[in-house]
Design a protein around this motif. Structure first.
Motif, PDB file in Angstrom:
ATOM      1  N   ALA A 148       0.721  -1.228   0.011  1.00 26.48           N
ATOM      2  CA  ALA A 148       0.166   0.073   0.021  1.00 26.48           C
ATOM      3  C   ALA A 148       1.026   1.391  -0.054  1.00 26.48           C
ATOM      4  CB  ALA A 148      -0.840  -0.113   1.322  1.00 26.48           C
ATOM      5  N   LEU A 149       0.036   2.456  -0.485  1.00 27.26           N
ATOM      6  CA  LEU A 149       0.965   3.667  -0.275  1.00 27.26           C
ATOM      7  C   LEU A 149       0.125   4.320   0.915  1.00 27.26           C
ATOM      8  CD1 LEU A 149       2.651   5.814  -1.082  1.00 27.26           C
ATOM      9  CD2 LEU A 149       0.919   6.697  -2.794  1.00 27.26           C
ATOM     10  N   THR A 150       0.629   4.711   1.864  1.00 29.09           N
ATOM     11  CA  THR A 150      -0.003   5.271   3.132  1.00 29.09           C
ATOM     12  C   THR A 150      -0.080   6.763   2.992  1.00 29.09           C
ATOM     13  OG1 THR A 150       0.415   3.467   4.419  1.00 29.09           O
ATOM     14  CG2 THR A 150      -0.116   5.441   5.576  1.00 29.09           C
ATOM     15  N   GLY A 163     -13.004  10.828   4.307  1.00 32.75           N
ATOM     16  CA  GLY A 163     -13.135  11.539   3.213  1.00 32.75           C
ATOM     17  C   GLY A 163     -12.219  11.725   1.964  1.00 32.75           C
ATOM     18  N   CYS A 164     -11.056  11.642   2.321  1.00 34.53           N
ATOM     19  CA  CYS A 164      -9.804  11.580   1.245  1.00 34.53           C
ATOM     20  C   CYS A 164     -10.074  10.009   0.647  1.00 34.53           C
ATOM     21  CB  CYS A 164      -8.692  11.619   2.267  1.00 34.53           C
ATOM     22  SG  CYS A 164      -7.328  12.197   0.963  1.00 34.53           S
ATOM     23  N   ALA A 165     -10.458   9.028   1.383  1.00 31.49           N
ATOM     24  CA  ALA A 165     -10.382   7.690   0.983  1.00 31.49           C
ATOM     25  C   ALA A 165     -11.632   7.624  -0.228  1.00 31.49           C
ATOM     26  CB  ALA A 165     -10.410   6.574   2.123  1.00 31.49           C
ATOM     27  N   ARG A 166     -12.601   8.228   0.295  1.00 27.94           N
ATOM     28  CA  ARG A 166     -13.935   8.165  -0.598  1.00 27.94           C
ATOM     29  C   ARG A 166     -13.431   9.163  -1.923  1.00 27.94           C
ATOM     30  NH1 ARG A 166     -16.621   9.152   4.198  1.00 27.94           N
ATOM     31  NH2 ARG A 166     -16.528  11.256   3.793  1.00 27.94           N
ATOM     32  N   ILE A 208     -10.940   3.605   4.955  1.00 25.22           N
ATOM     33  CA  ILE A 208      -9.881   4.166   5.052  1.00 25.22           C
ATOM     34  C   ILE A 208      -8.851   3.666   4.133  1.00 25.22           C
ATOM     35  CG2 ILE A 208     -10.105   5.511   7.180  1.00 25.22           C
ATOM     36  CD1 ILE A 208      -8.022   3.473   8.299  1.00 25.22           C
ATOM     37  N   GLU A 209      -9.114   2.541   3.626  1.00 27.56           N
ATOM     38  CA  GLU A 209      -8.199   1.923   2.547  1.00 27.56           C
ATOM     39  C   GLU A 209      -9.233   1.933   1.002  1.00 27.56           C
ATOM     40  OE1 GLU A 209      -5.397  -2.002   1.503  1.00 27.56           O
ATOM     41  OE2 GLU A 209      -7.275  -2.092   3.058  1.00 27.56           O
ATOM     42  N   VAL A 210      -8.495   2.323  -0.178  1.00 28.38           N
ATOM     43  CA  VAL A 210      -8.976   2.133  -1.360  1.00 28.38           C
ATOM     44  C   VAL A 210      -8.223   1.060  -2.085  1.00 28.38           C
ATOM     45  CG1 VAL A 210      -9.459   3.671  -3.384  1.00 28.38           C
ATOM     46  CG2 VAL A 210      -9.534   4.869  -1.156  1.00 28.38           C
ATOM     47  N   ARG A 211      -8.981   0.204  -2.827  1.00 27.08           N
ATOM     48  CA  ARG A 211      -8.339  -0.992  -3.589  1.00 27.08           C
ATOM     49  C   ARG A 211      -8.672  -1.089  -4.928  1.00 27.08           C
ATOM     50  NH1 ARG A 211     -10.460  -5.138   0.930  1.00 27.08           N
ATOM     51  NH2 ARG A 211      -9.001  -4.437   2.615  1.00 27.08           N
ATOM     52  N   PRO A 212      -7.868  -1.486  -5.722  1.00 26.56           N
ATOM     53  CA  PRO A 212      -8.289  -1.770  -7.367  1.00 26.56           C
ATOM     54  C   PRO A 212      -9.529  -2.831  -7.205  1.00 26.56           C
ATOM     55  CG  PRO A 212      -5.712  -1.994  -6.997  1.00 26.56           C
ATOM     56  CD  PRO A 212      -6.335  -1.720  -5.442  1.00 26.56           C
ATOM     57  N   PRO A 213     -10.549  -2.792  -7.981  1.00 24.57           N
ATOM     58  CA  PRO A 213     -11.567  -3.466  -8.291  1.00 24.57           C
ATOM     59  C   PRO A 213     -11.093  -4.810  -8.398  1.00 24.57           C
ATOM     60  CG  PRO A 213     -11.683  -1.920 -10.042  1.00 24.57           C
ATOM     61  CD  PRO A 213     -10.425  -1.717  -9.110  1.00 24.57           C
ATOM     62  N   LEU A 225      -4.426   2.176  -1.578  1.00 18.94           N
ATOM     63  CA  LEU A 225      -4.076   3.335  -1.109  1.00 18.94           C
ATOM     64  C   LEU A 225      -4.669   3.453   0.479  1.00 18.94           C
ATOM     65  CD1 LEU A 225      -5.065   5.919  -3.862  1.00 18.94           C
ATOM     66  CD2 LEU A 225      -2.751   5.356  -3.080  1.00 18.94           C
ATOM     67  N   PHE A 226      -4.008   3.798   1.513  1.00 21.56           N
ATOM     68  CA  PHE A 226      -4.422   3.764   2.812  1.00 21.56           C
ATOM     69  C   PHE A 226      -4.273   5.056   3.440  1.00 21.56           C
ATOM     70  CE2 PHE A 226      -3.440   2.355   7.320  1.00 21.56           C
ATOM     71  CZ  PHE A 226      -4.602   1.341   7.522  1.00 21.56           C
ATOM     72  N   PHE A 227      -5.276   5.555   4.070  1.00 21.24           N
ATOM     73  CA  PHE A 227      -5.357   6.909   4.487  1.00 21.24           C
ATOM     74  C   PHE A 227      -5.319   6.799   6.292  1.00 21.24           C
ATOM     75  CE2 PHE A 227      -6.780   7.050   0.382  1.00 21.24           C
ATOM     76  CZ  PHE A 227      -6.109   7.774  -0.302  1.00 21.24           C
TER      77      PHE A 227
END
Length: 110
Positions: A7-9, A17-20, A35-40, A47-49
């Motif tokens: 991940a990139l933190t 909000g940033c993750a959304r 708080i984590e955003v993943r490829p489908p 991405l981890f916030f």
């Protein structure tokens, strides 16, 4: 040694909000933790916030480069969603566009 990039933190005053915002920007999925955003496709990295206090004070030392078939249209769309143009000293003769996400983190449109 066998290492895998997980991940990139990213520090954020509002991690959820940033993750959304990034999930919508990339067309990725928001993990149940919010708080984590993943490829489908479930691949990595994600991405981890994480929570941060205070305002961002300097240019990022690491940033995302995104490719868009129409940079100008992509920039307009992202700015309508809260991104802002960034001048980090890139000059006027570059082919990419530098923006900041709603938290102030720079990223480039190639």
């Amino acid at each position: 040694m066998d290492l895998t990039w997980e991940a990139l933190t990213v520090d954020a005053r509002d991690p959820q909000g940033c993750a959304r915002w990034w999930a919508e920007t990339l067309g990725w999925e928001l993990a149940p933790d919010g708080i984590e955003v993943r490829p489908p496709d479930g691949r990595r990295p994600s991405l981890f916030f994480v929570p941060a206090t205070g305002d961002k004070a300097a240019k990022n030392r690491l940033h995302l480069d995104l490719r868009a078939p129409d940079r100008a249209a992509a920039a307009e769309h992202l700015m309508a969603r809260g991104a802002t143009r960034a001048d980090i000293g890139q000059g006027d003769d570059v082919e990419w566009i530098v923006l900041r996400d709603p938290e102030g983190n720079e990223f480039c449109l190639l």
